[in-house]
Enzyme design. Sequence first.
Site, PDB file in Angstrom:
ATOM      1  N   ASP A  43      34.375   1.277  68.127  1.00  0.00           N
ATOM      2  CA  ASP A  43      33.035   0.682  67.974  1.00  0.00           C
ATOM      3  C   ASP A  43      31.898   1.693  67.785  1.00  0.00           C
ATOM      4  OD1 ASP A  43      34.599  -1.516  68.515  1.00  0.00           O
ATOM      5  OD2 ASP A  43      33.471  -2.215  70.247  1.00  0.00           O
ATOM      6  N   ASP A  81      33.326  -3.945  66.444  1.00  0.00           N
ATOM      7  CA  ASP A  81      32.895  -5.179  67.093  1.00  0.00           C
ATOM      8  C   ASP A  81      32.304  -6.048  65.979  1.00  0.00           C
ATOM      9  OD1 ASP A  81      32.914  -6.138  69.803  1.00  0.00           O
ATOM     10  OD2 ASP A  81      30.726  -5.996  69.885  1.00  0.00           O
ATOM     11  N   HIS A  83      31.065  -9.819  65.480  1.00  0.00           N
ATOM     12  CA  HIS A  83      30.802 -11.146  66.028  1.00  0.00           C
ATOM     13  C   HIS A  83      30.238 -12.126  65.002  1.00  0.00           C
ATOM     14  CE1 HIS A  83      31.724  -9.626  69.927  1.00  0.00           C
ATOM     15  NE2 HIS A  83      30.660  -8.859  70.037  1.00  0.00           N
ATOM     16  N   HIS A  87      27.608 -16.229  68.782  1.00  0.00           N
ATOM     17  CA  HIS A  87      28.853 -15.884  69.494  1.00  0.00           C
ATOM     18  C   HIS A  87      28.760 -16.185  70.998  1.00  0.00           C
ATOM     19  CE1 HIS A  87      32.075 -13.179  71.036  1.00  0.00           C
ATOM     20  NE2 HIS A  87      32.682 -13.703  69.983  1.00  0.00           N
ATOM     21  N   HIS A 116      24.404  -8.908  68.861  1.00  0.00           N
ATOM     22  CA  HIS A 116      24.758  -7.571  68.363  1.00  0.00           C
ATOM     23  C   HIS A 116      25.956  -7.649  67.431  1.00  0.00           C
ATOM     24  CE1 HIS A 116      27.505  -8.167  71.741  1.00  0.00           C
ATOM     25  NE2 HIS A 116      28.307  -7.309  71.166  1.00  0.00           N
ATOM     26  N   LYS A 141      37.250  -7.049  65.862  1.00  0.00           N
ATOM     27  CA  LYS A 141      37.508  -7.859  67.063  1.00  0.00           C
ATOM     28  C   LYS A 141      36.240  -8.579  67.486  1.00  0.00           C
ATOM     29  CE  LYS A 141      36.568  -3.821  69.839  1.00  0.00           C
ATOM     30  NZ  LYS A 141      35.316  -4.326  70.384  1.00  0.00           N
ATOM     31  N   CYS A 186      34.370  -1.522  75.907  1.00  0.00           N
ATOM     32  CA  CYS A 186      35.441  -1.571  74.903  1.00  0.00           C
ATOM     33  C   CYS A 186      36.417  -0.397  74.992  1.00  0.00           C
ATOM     34  CB  CYS A 186      34.833  -1.716  73.519  1.00  0.00           C
ATOM     35  SG  CYS A 186      34.045  -3.351  73.331  1.00  0.00           S
TER      36      CYS A 186
HETATM   37  C1  VGL Z   1      30.855  -3.609  73.641  1.00  0.00           C
HETATM   38  C2  VGL Z   1      29.501  -4.945  74.923  1.00  0.00           C
HETATM   39  C3  VGL Z   1      29.608  -5.959  74.003  1.00  0.00           C
HETATM   40  C4  VGL Z   1      31.523  -2.282  73.466  1.00  0.00           C
HETATM   41  C5  VGL Z   1      30.980  -4.621  72.714  1.00  0.00           C
HETATM   42  O1  VGL Z   1      31.812  -1.899  72.303  1.00  0.00           O
HETATM   43  O2  VGL Z   1      31.750  -1.601  74.495  1.00  0.00           O
HETATM   44  N1  VGL Z   1      30.133  -3.794  74.749  1.00  0.00           N
HETATM   45  N2  VGL Z   1      30.350  -5.787  72.907  1.00  0.00           N
HETATM   46 ZN    ZN Z   2      30.355  -7.249  71.429  1.00  0.00          ZN
END
Ligand code: VGL
Ligand code: ZN
Length: 238
Positions: A43, A81, A83, A87, A116, A141, A186
Amino acid sequence: MNTFPRRTLLKALTGAVAFGGVPLAAFAAAPKPDAKSALIVVDVQNCFVTGGTLPVKDGEAVVPVINKLAAGFQNIVVTQDWHTPGHASFASTYQGKKPFETTKLSYGTQVLWPDHCVQGTDDAALHKGLLLPTAQIIIRKGFHKEMDSYSAFDEADHKTATGLAGYLKARGIKTLYITGLATDFCVAWTAMDARKAGFNVYVIEDATRAIDLNGSLAAAWKAMAAKGVKRIQSADLA
Ligand code: VGL
Ligand code: ZN
């Protein structure tokens, strides 16, 4: 950071419980990456760096560290990430909820985030500074509207697989070196699921940055250690 020669200490003190109050397991001697190793870049997207929608403090600092590490890897997996609008992990989806509060969903407690990494937006794009010549697959994901997925292996129900474990096994990969954002979400969930799937797992601490929500960073390191995830520094591979 401790500057003792860790490999030597490990050899000298094998069997001892602790050194200077720090569990020996914290000093992982890291094998050099080989054809059976993969670097996982979690990410590293615009959303998680300065100027993004869910900025991780100093998040962009991981980019040069990861680029340098990448030169030593024949296999690199990138995650994103990704979404839907509206979401289930977005606070804005629920009446009266604010970012960083939690709610209960079918699979358990969900932290609610600012909107996000919405699919197709510039915010969700990979950081432009990444230089990963041997990156070969991008795992997206969090694209099921009703379910989050911190982990690159299993979604939040701990049942729905992304297919990453099968991909890595089909490629003969045994050892994973995990980097990226965020350490306590993550990265941690990916590392722990990787252990569950049977991989040797190293998290390269200085190639990650954390959100650290209510002590989540310390909790994540503790949970990772309990699952046999090893914590190393990029210099351990230099
Ligand atoms: C993440 C919060 C929400 C991450 C992703 O990549 O750690 N954290 N979505
Ligand atoms: Zn996320």
